[in-house]
Design a protein around this motif. Structure first.
Motif, PDB file in Angstrom:
ATOM      1  N   GLU A 299      -1.721   1.049   3.893  1.00  0.00           N
ATOM      2  CA  GLU A 299      -0.855   0.532   2.840  1.00  0.00           C
ATOM      3  C   GLU A 299      -1.718  -0.107   1.755  1.00  0.00           C
ATOM      4  N   LEU A 300      -1.514   0.334   0.511  1.00  0.00           N
ATOM      5  CA  LEU A 300      -2.254  -0.194  -0.624  1.00  0.00           C
ATOM      6  C   LEU A 300      -1.341  -1.136  -1.391  1.00  0.00           C
ATOM      7  N   THR A 302      -0.405  -3.182  -4.486  1.00  0.00           N
ATOM      8  CA  THR A 302      -0.761  -3.025  -5.892  1.00  0.00           C
ATOM      9  C   THR A 302       0.180  -3.845  -6.777  1.00  0.00           C
ATOM     10  N   ASP A 306      -1.099  -1.022 -12.055  1.00  0.00           N
ATOM     11  CA  ASP A 306      -2.066  -0.088 -11.469  1.00  0.00           C
ATOM     12  C   ASP A 306      -1.661   1.367 -11.660  1.00  0.00           C
ATOM     13  N   LYS A 307      -0.360   1.637 -11.622  1.00  0.00           N
ATOM     14  CA  LYS A 307       0.083   3.026 -11.750  1.00  0.00           C
ATOM     15  C   LYS A 307      -0.149   3.581 -13.149  1.00  0.00           C
ATOM     16  N   HIS A 313      -3.782  10.663  -7.841  1.00  0.00           N
ATOM     17  CA  HIS A 313      -3.499  10.339  -6.447  1.00  0.00           C
ATOM     18  C   HIS A 313      -4.101  11.352  -5.479  1.00  0.00           C
ATOM     19  N   GLU A 326      -6.664   5.821  -4.135  1.00  0.00           N
ATOM     20  CA  GLU A 326      -6.727   6.401  -2.799  1.00  0.00           C
ATOM     21  C   GLU A 326      -8.140   6.851  -2.456  1.00  0.00           C
ATOM     22  N   TRP A 362       1.503   3.469  -1.536  1.00  0.00           N
ATOM     23  CA  TRP A 362       1.451   2.328  -2.444  1.00  0.00           C
ATOM     24  C   TRP A 362       2.656   1.421  -2.185  1.00  0.00           C
ATOM     25  N   GLU A 364       4.168  -2.091  -4.138  1.00  0.00           N
ATOM     26  CA  GLU A 364       3.995  -3.090  -5.198  1.00  0.00           C
ATOM     27  C   GLU A 364       4.224  -4.482  -4.610  1.00  0.00           C
ATOM     28  N   LYS A 380      -5.495  -6.959  -5.060  1.00  0.00           N
ATOM     29  CA  LYS A 380      -5.147  -5.808  -4.224  1.00  0.00           C
ATOM     30  C   LYS A 380      -5.193  -6.241  -2.761  1.00  0.00           C
TER      31      LYS A 380
END
Length: 447
Positions: A299-300, A302, A306-307, A313, A326, A362, A364, A380
């Motif tokens: 799990e990132l 963010t 960031d997007k 990706h 990633e 991802w 948020e 992060k």
């Protein structure tokens, strides 16, 4: 108004007015730039831009880095600036001007060589350009960047013009003209992130600054209030609110932001700065004993911002990989670091890296970062789940290399050596590092 205030600052500031801490940061910026430009010269992008520079020609007054050719100052700034940003390994500014050395250093070195400027003058010009770019960016960066402009290219064109105008000792009126010209030349679209055109933004910004300052010196004209005017730089290029322009820039030449907590940051990893806190998280997880072969989910954590930046990706090329959260996390987990060779075609396709990427999602977890702060590159977190169901977690708010979390002198010099050794023999690496370390005492930039 701001254009006038900036012009008065540029034409009036003297080397003696600049604190040693700011000059030291400028030396780091120029040193870091030259190192990454040497390494960048080996990329396909470096070959193409050098060939372009040779084909376009120009009076032989300024050197191309990692080559034996000279060309015009404007063309040298274009070529060297593009190579210096080729790897996305060049330094950053916490204040919102992105990659300052990639537009300042090539313009200053090219013009400095052509006019015989000293090392001290080159450092002072860097500080002046940095200060001006940051001043213009401060009231408009957030909306400007969100609309898709690349600030290295846009604010960079004005910063490079300021630096060169100072080197050329232009008067206040000439400086206003240089800023006005540079504002019309400025461009750079973030949609080109992950392609060769992103590094071109930096080279173009440096070249814009050279062109603008020399044209202004010759008598070329532009609007005298280009930043704050109704159809000027700020409003046309994305500022969406009212600004009290009489208050902006009142600290010009007083605080010298380059040496403070939102000043120059040196990258430890050759990827987009917004990946760095996550890379630090991945390295922390390795220290906790996580083994990649046991990972089943990642799990990132963010922010919404960031997007907008980390748009690749499932990257297929090294340039895309530099803007892939990633890939950078997977590479750090697998290799224990993100290095110059991490973005080769072979590295990108490594099966274990690809396996980890497929297991990422991802989430948020953080608000929009506040640009211009030590945390401005975004907190992060990385949480991994292993086969037995156990979870490991790491969170980083300020990445390594930031002014409040700096690299050591040993780490900084090691980065330069690593980059420069891609082209130069060991003796030349050490000789060049010694010369750059003592740049303040160098008689002429030609050295």
């Amino acid at each position: 108004m701001l254009t006038d205030r900036i012009s008065t600052f540029i034409s009036g500031v003297r080397t003696a007015d600049i604190p040693q801490a700011a000059l030291d940061k400028a030396r780091m910026g120029i040193t870091d730039f030259i190192g990454v430009a040497i390494a960048g010269s080996r990329e396909e992008l470096g070959r193409l831009i050098r060939e372009y520079g040779s084909r376009m020609g120009g009076v032989a007054e300024a050197s191309i880095i990692a080559g034996n050719q000279k060309t015009s100052p404007e063309m040298a700034a274009l070529v060297n600036g593009t190579m210096g940003h080729a790897l996305d390994y060049d330094d950053m500014s916490v204040s919102p001007i992105s990659h300052p050395s990639a537009f300042l250093a090539p313009a200053i070195l090219a013009v400095g060589e052509s006019i015989g400027a000293s090392g001290m003058e080159a450092l002072a010009a860097y500080v002046v350009g940095y200060e001006v770019a940051g001043c213009v960016a401060e009231p408009m960066f957030q909306s400007h960047y969100v609309q898709g402009w690349h600030s290295t290219s846009t604010f960079g064109s004005l910063g490079a013009a300021a630096a060169v105008a100072w080197l050329l000792k232009l008067n206040a009126r000439q400086v206003r003209m240089a800023i006005g010209i540079a504002a019309s030349l400025a461009c750079g679209l973030r949609q080109n992130f992950g392609t060769m055109t992103k590094p071109l933004h930096a080279g173009r910004a440096g070249a814009n600054g050279v062109q603008a300052a020399f044209l202004a010196q010759a008598g070329f004209t532009a609007d005298a209030a280009i930043i704050e005017a109704p159809l000027g730089f700020a409003r046309v290029m994305g500022h969406d609110g009212e600004v009290d322009w009489a208050e902006v820039g009142t600290n010009l030449g007083k605080t010298f932001v380059i040496a403070g907590p939102v000043g120059l940051a040196v990258k430890p990893y050759p990827s987009c700065g917004f990946t760095h806190t996550a890379i630090d998280c991945a390295l922390d997880l390795r220290q906790q004993g996580v083994k990649t072969e046991e990972i089943v989910e990642i799990e990132l954590g963010t922010s919404p911002f960031d997007k907008q930046l980390l748009i690749h990706h499932r990257p297929k090329t090294g340039l895309e990989g530099k803007f892939s959260l990633e890939y950078c996390v997977a590479r750090a987990l697998v290799s224990g670091g993100v290095r110059l060779d991490s973005f080769s075609e072979k590295a990108m396709l490594e099966p274990e890296v690809q396996r980890l990427i497929e297991r990422m999602k991802w989430v948020e977890k953080y608000p929009m970062p506040v640009m211009g702060t030590p945390e401005g590159f975004g907190a992060k977190s990385v949480t991994v789940t292993v086969r037995n169901g156990k979870k490991y977690d790491a969170t980083v708010r300020v990445a390594r290399g930031m002014p409040t979390n700096p690299l050591s002198a040993h780490e900084f010099n090691a980065k330069y050596r690593d980059c420069a050794s891609t082209v130069l023999p060991e003796e030349a690496v050490e000789g060049s590092l010694s010369l750059l370390t003592g740049m303040q005492g160098v008689a002429t930039v030609t050295e």
